[in-house]
Design a protein around this motif. Structure first.
Motif, mmCIF file in Angstrom:
data_model
loop_
_atom_site.group_PDB
_atom_site.id
_atom_site.type_symbol
_atom_site.label_atom_id
_atom_site.label_comp_id
_atom_site.label_asym_id
_atom_site.label_seq_id
_atom_site.Cartn_x
_atom_site.Cartn_y
_atom_site.Cartn_z
ATOM 1 N N GLN A 176 0.828 -1.200 0.000
ATOM 2 C CA GLN A 176 0.000 0.000 0.000
ATOM 3 C C GLN A 176 0.872 1.263 0.000
ATOM 4 O OE1 GLN A 176 -3.175 -0.128 -0.505
ATOM 5 N NE2 GLN A 176 -3.476 2.090 -0.421
ATOM 6 N N PHE A 177 2.001 1.216 0.689
ATOM 7 C CA PHE A 177 2.958 2.326 0.651
ATOM 8 C C PHE A 177 3.355 2.637 -0.787
ATOM 9 C CE2 PHE A 177 7.619 2.689 0.029
ATOM 10 C CZ PHE A 177 7.793 4.024 0.375
ATOM 11 N N MET A 178 3.640 1.603 -1.564
ATOM 12 C CA MET A 178 4.037 1.818 -2.950
ATOM 13 C C MET A 178 2.888 2.400 -3.778
ATOM 14 S SD MET A 178 6.356 -1.514 -3.799
ATOM 15 C CE MET A 178 6.961 -0.787 -5.316
ATOM 16 N N LYS A 179 1.696 1.875 -3.593
ATOM 17 C CA LYS A 179 0.542 2.360 -4.348
ATOM 18 C C LYS A 179 0.188 3.808 -3.986
ATOM 19 C CE LYS A 179 -1.606 -2.241 -4.644
ATOM 20 N NZ LYS A 179 -2.721 -3.076 -4.143
ATOM 21 N N SER A 180 0.484 4.191 -2.753
ATOM 22 C CA SER A 180 0.073 5.506 -2.266
ATOM 23 C C SER A 180 0.813 6.648 -2.952
ATOM 24 C CB SER A 180 0.301 5.606 -0.751
ATOM 25 O OG SER A 180 1.688 5.745 -0.453
ATOM 26 N N GLY A 181 2.021 6.376 -3.427
ATOM 27 C CA GLY A 181 2.834 7.440 -3.994
ATOM 28 C C GLY A 181 3.764 8.083 -2.995
ATOM 29 N N SER A 182 3.811 7.581 -1.766
ATOM 30 C CA SER A 182 4.774 8.052 -0.780
ATOM 31 C C SER A 182 6.180 7.665 -1.229
ATOM 32 C CB SER A 182 4.449 7.441 0.581
ATOM 33 O OG SER A 182 5.303 7.952 1.588
ATOM 34 N N ASP A 183 7.170 8.421 -0.767
ATOM 35 C CA ASP A 183 8.541 8.227 -1.236
ATOM 36 C C ASP A 183 9.392 7.340 -0.347
ATOM 37 O OD1 ASP A 183 8.198 10.111 -3.423
ATOM 38 O OD2 ASP A 183 8.295 11.700 -1.908
ATOM 39 N N LEU A 184 9.278 7.529 0.968
ATOM 40 C CA LEU A 184 10.239 6.934 1.899
ATOM 41 C C LEU A 184 9.502 6.242 3.038
ATOM 42 C CD1 LEU A 184 13.300 6.739 2.608
ATOM 43 C CD2 LEU A 184 13.026 8.868 3.901
ATOM 44 N N ALA A 185 9.807 4.950 3.234
ATOM 45 C CA ALA A 185 9.199 4.163 4.307
ATOM 46 C C ALA A 185 10.166 4.070 5.473
ATOM 47 C CB ALA A 185 8.844 2.768 3.807
ATOM 48 N N LEU A 186 9.710 4.464 6.655
ATOM 49 C CA LEU A 186 10.523 4.365 7.868
ATOM 50 C C LEU A 186 10.222 3.057 8.582
ATOM 51 C CD1 LEU A 186 10.804 7.423 7.249
ATOM 52 C CD2 LEU A 186 10.813 7.796 9.734
ATOM 53 N N ILE A 187 11.275 2.294 8.849
ATOM 54 C CA ILE A 187 11.179 1.075 9.656
ATOM 55 C C ILE A 187 12.266 1.207 10.713
ATOM 56 C CG2 ILE A 187 11.317 -1.434 9.669
ATOM 57 C CD1 ILE A 187 10.369 -1.429 6.782
ATOM 58 N N CYS A 188 11.867 1.560 11.914
ATOM 59 C CA CYS A 188 12.813 2.090 12.894
ATOM 60 C C CYS A 188 13.360 1.066 13.873
ATOM 61 C CB CYS A 188 12.163 3.242 13.653
ATOM 62 S SG CYS A 188 11.746 4.647 12.573
ATOM 63 N N HIS A 189 12.993 -0.198 13.711
ATOM 64 C CA HIS A 189 13.483 -1.234 14.621
ATOM 65 C C HIS A 189 14.075 -2.374 13.801
ATOM 66 C CE1 HIS A 189 10.430 1.036 16.827
ATOM 67 N NE2 HIS A 189 11.130 0.757 17.907
#
Length: 325
Positions: free
Chosen positions: A272-285
């Motif tokens: 869904q992140f990819m489909k949304s058009g967002s650029d950068l995914a944060l995975i902090c752990h």
């Protein structure tokens, strides 16, 4: 860039450790991450922090990657990852004027740059309604939408003039929220017209000031998108990108937070992140989510020309931000 590099550049990862250890090398070498975010668990004292940032950048260069975004949450007040001897600020509630904002940004940028950071996950641009028990009390600027926009705009302007990439958060505004999205998924039933008249006003100023990044919240705004939290919502990405004219980096809040992790499997979140058009995914752990996210993004880029085109545009925005670091 090849597909692996395009995939990895859309990830910002957190890790456990205080040196360039095997885990961090793996993130850079195997998953080609575009950024790192460090927390108090990674940061002991100035010499160690400088070494960690320097070694991370050098290793990324050795692996043929662009410079890393190296970020920290250094708002001041209750959210300050860098402890003394770094300057301790009161945070947004202590900023009352342009002069306050400029002095905060000047000292903050100097110390962050010396430590090796190039991005600050600040300022908070959320508006807290009067007499409301908001989760953001103590972190938000005092005053209404116009005052938050004014003071936050100055912080963005001066942080970036002094060499630090600023990130406005948490779009489209979490000042009305009482539930902690680290734990659960909050819902907001605020009508769009009210959001536009109040909550979005500071973010319009962030667009005007050309904030390098805008971080999206993990709140589900039922009047904007009844299905997806803002962080992975195509409708809310479009609101900022198309309706408000933002051209910088759109990023999620931490995808390990309970608001999304308890609601959806990581595979669904990244798709869904990819489909949304967002650029950068944060995975902090640390954990398997970083590898999983990398593989899903890579496969999406390989199999879907539309996702590939969107992915290339996202990485171009990130490379543009990295030009000056």
């Amino acid at each position: 860039m090849n597909i692996e590099d395009l995939a990895g550049q859309r990830l910002m990862a957190g890790y456990d450790g205080t040196t360039l250890n095997d885990q961090l090398k793996e993130y850079i070498r195997e998953y080609r991450v575009g950024g790192l975010i460090f927390f108090a668990r990674n940061l002991i004292e100035p010499k160690q922090i400088e070494q960690l940032c320097r070694d991370s950048q050098a290793y990324a260069k050795d692996q043929g990657l662009p410079p890393l975004l190296i970020a920290v949450d250094q708002e001041g007040g209750p959210v300050a990852r860098l402890k003394p001897p770094y300057t301790q600020f009161a945070g947004n509630p202590g900023i009352k004027s342009e002069e306050d904002a400029q002095e905060y940004a000047r000292v903050m940028a100097k110390e962050l740059l010396e430590a090796g950071f190039n991005m600050n996950m600040a300022p908070v641009m959320d508006v807290v309604p009067p007499d409301f028990d908001s989760i953001m009390i103590g972190r938000a600027f005092e005053g209404g939408p116009e005052e938050v926009a004014r003071l936050g705009g100055y912080v963005i302007q001066y942080l970036q003039e002094y060499g630090i990439l600023a990130v406005a958060k948490h779009f489209p505004g979490i000042g009305r929220t009482t539930l902690d999205s680290h734990l659960e998924l909050p819902y907001s039933h605020t009508p769009r017209a009210q959001l536009e008249a109040e909550d979005l006003v500071p973010f319009q100023e962030a667009v005007k000031k050309q904030a390098s990044g805008v971080m999206f919240s993990h709140i589900l705004y039922t009047d904007l998108d009844p299905d997806w939290p803002a962080s992975i919502s195509p409708a809310i990405v479009s609101l900022l990108r198309e309706d408000m004219g933002y051209t910088g980096i759109i990023m999620t809040d931490d995808l390990d937070m309970g608001a999304v992790a308890k609601q959806f499997p990581i595979e669904t979140v990244i798709e869904q992140f990819m489909k949304s058009g967002s650029d950068l995914a944060l995975i902090c752990h640390p954990g398997p989510n970083i590898k999983t996210a990398f593989n899903i993004i890579r496969k999406g880029l390989e199999s879907d020309p539309n996702l590939l085109a969107m992915g290339r545009a996202s990485v171009q925005r990130m490379l543009a931000a990295k030009q000056g670091i």
